[in-house]
Design a protein around this motif. Structure first.
Motif, mmCIF file in Angstrom:
data_model
loop_
_atom_site.group_PDB
_atom_site.id
_atom_site.type_symbol
_atom_site.label_atom_id
_atom_site.label_comp_id
_atom_site.label_asym_id
_atom_site.label_seq_id
_atom_site.Cartn_x
_atom_site.Cartn_y
_atom_site.Cartn_z
ATOM 1 N N TYR A 42 0.859 -1.187 0.000
ATOM 2 C CA TYR A 42 0.000 0.000 0.000
ATOM 3 C C TYR A 42 0.893 1.234 0.000
ATOM 4 O O TYR A 42 2.000 1.205 0.562
ATOM 5 C CB TYR A 42 -0.891 -0.013 1.257
ATOM 6 N N SER A 75 -3.560 1.390 5.311
ATOM 7 C CA SER A 75 -3.333 -0.053 5.360
ATOM 8 C C SER A 75 -3.462 -0.622 6.763
ATOM 9 O O SER A 75 -3.391 -1.836 6.953
ATOM 10 C CB SER A 75 -1.942 -0.384 4.810
ATOM 11 N N ALA A 98 -8.459 -0.080 1.581
ATOM 12 C CA ALA A 98 -7.967 0.102 2.944
ATOM 13 C C ALA A 98 -8.904 -0.564 3.949
ATOM 14 O O ALA A 98 -8.450 -1.189 4.924
ATOM 15 C CB ALA A 98 -7.831 1.592 3.259
ATOM 16 N N TYR A 278 -3.758 7.326 -4.069
ATOM 17 C CA TYR A 278 -4.256 6.108 -3.427
ATOM 18 C C TYR A 278 -5.373 5.468 -4.255
ATOM 19 O O TYR A 278 -5.466 4.246 -4.355
ATOM 20 C CB TYR A 278 -4.794 6.429 -2.026
ATOM 21 N N SER A 282 -5.477 1.753 -6.149
ATOM 22 C CA SER A 282 -6.442 0.742 -5.712
ATOM 23 C C SER A 282 -7.445 0.352 -6.781
ATOM 24 O O SER A 282 -8.140 -0.660 -6.641
ATOM 25 C CB SER A 282 -7.205 1.262 -4.484
#
Length: 441
Positions: A42, A75, A98, A278, A282
């Motif tokens: 992550y 994370s 997450a 992020y 993801s």
């Protein structure tokens, strides 16, 4: 400053760590990720050992700490360290990946059963004869070559057939690491950026990579269980900590009626588009995960586009910039100075900074309201550069918190030896240092 005797003792204890080693808090060579901390790759993860030692220092003077709160849980580094101390934990994040990571880390830790299920899963994956792709989303052919799509589909269908949800979540998390390793996006950046044809030709087998990932995950979960047992924080197959993970927007959420005892977090250092993406990181893994297996309900709009999560995060909207700046002007002199400096170079670049800071202020206002009186806060921050001008997030954050009547306790600076951050983008460059800001409500 209104510093208390407790504050002074905490400061002296933190300073004592550095007496024989000025670089102690950089944790160079001491920042390896083990047990539950190694379950996911992550972006920009915190150093577990640092967070753990800071928790210990604060708890040594504030013995009423029972629940730790992280409004940007990521994370789950703070979660893992809280569990290792038997503390209850509440974590919030806007990113569904997450949330999944934290739910897996929370347990249960049915290790023997997990080994059996993994053996059965790998057998079904290896013997899968399906010749159709199990998922479909915009850009799938761009980001995954045909044979990778088929192998990922075999893994996806095998996980879907597993009857136990707790096991499926562990398998989905291992699959997320596999997707990142076998997609056509470069690993050198968190943004979705296509590899060269030569690199794509070298993409490995998802089945082989997934097998390694799941076996490694099992070993890490076994170590997590063993450590919790050794520390006396294991109750049968689960840690004693009560854990609540929620998929919420930090700037919009409503404060809970429960007051938490300690806040430990690392918010984004700037808007996701120009710091750490992020959401883009993801996006591809989330396309191969059955989101209904995540306990916390996920907002469907977050999965629509590769920029959806980033656009919903801090600083994602550039609307009403003048109004946002007026709301901040009397809160942070350091922000005003930085805005003026950037304006003299490139006025367009101040818009992202103002929008991010406005949203950050909303988020920390909500977070502070979640804390009991005299609760400590540990914020890990980084000062990025915009138009080659350093943005003093540490000072801005302190001033925003002080405008909420929070008290400054201490600040330490540390080098970042191994933290993966973006090297360069159009308007911001990375930082080599972090600041740990300790405040008290």
């Amino acid at each position: 400053m209104n510093r208390t005797d407790r504050d002074t003792t905490i400061i002296n204890k933190i300073k004592a760590y550095s007496l024989s080693d000025d670089s102690y808090w950089s944790f160079k060579g001491r920042s390896d990720r083990q047990h539950c901390h190694a379950l996911i790759q992550y972006p920009a993860m915190m150093v577990p050992q640092m967070q753990g030692e800071l928790i210990d220092v604060i708890r040594s003077e504030d013995r009423d700490i029972k629940t730790v709160f992280d409004p940007f849980v990521g994370s789950g580094t703070t979660l893992g360290e809280s569990m290792m101390r038997g503390l209850d934990f509440v974590g919030h994040d806007i990113n569904p990946l997450a949330i999944l990571a934290c739910e897996v880390k929370s347990g249960p830790l049915f290790t023997k059963k997990l080994e059996e299920k993994a053996t059965n899963l790998l057998f079904h994956i290896e013997n899968n004869t399906n010749d159709t792709v199990a998922v479909n989303f915009p850009g799938i052919d761009k980001w995954f070559i045909p044979n990778v799509q088929l192998e990922l589909s075999a893994i996806y269908l095998a996980i879907k057939s597993e009857p136990s949800k707790w096991a499926r979540k562990i398998f989905w998390l291992a699959l997320s690491n596999t997707v990142r390793a076998t997609c056509n996006s470069r690993s050198s950046t968190y943004k979705l950026h296509i590899k060269s044809e030569e690199q794509i030709d070298k993409v490995g087998s998802p089945k082989e990579i997934f097998k390694k990932n799941i076996l490694k995950s099992i070993e890490n979960i076994k170590i997590q269980k063993q450590l919790l047992a050794e520390k006396g924080y294991l109750s049968r197959t689960k840690g004693v900590s009560k854990i609540k993970i929620r998929n919420v927007d930090a700037k919009l959420r409503k404060p809970s009626k429960i007051k938490y005892d300690l806040l430990i977090s690392s918010p984004p250092y700037g808007d996701n588009a120009t710091t750490v993406t992020y959401g883009q990181f993801s996006y591809l893994p989330l396309q191969w995960i059955d989101i209904s297996d995540i306990n916390e309900s996920i907002q469907p709009k977050l999965l629509e586009l590769q920029n959806s999560i980033d656009n919903s995060s801090l600083g994602g909207s550039l609307k009403e910039i003048n109004e946002k700046y007026r709301a901040l002007e009397n809160k942070s002199p350091s922000l005003n100075k930085c805005v003026a400096e950037i304006n003299s170079v490139n006025p367009d670049n101040t818009r992202k900074l103002i929008s991010f800071t406005y949203d950050l202020n909303l988020a920390i206002t909500n977070s502070v309201q979640e804390l009991r009186k005299d609760a400590y806060m540990i914020w890990t921050l980084g000062n990025r550069r915009i138009s080659n001008i350093e943005v003093p997030l540490d000072l801005i954050m302190r001033e925003l918190l002080e405008s909420l009547d929070c008290k400054f306790v201490y600040q330490l600076e540390r080098d970042i030896p191994n933290k993966r951050m973006p090297n360069r983008n159009k308007i911001a460059t990375t930082m080599g240092k972090e600041t740990v800001l300790i405040m008290r409500r």
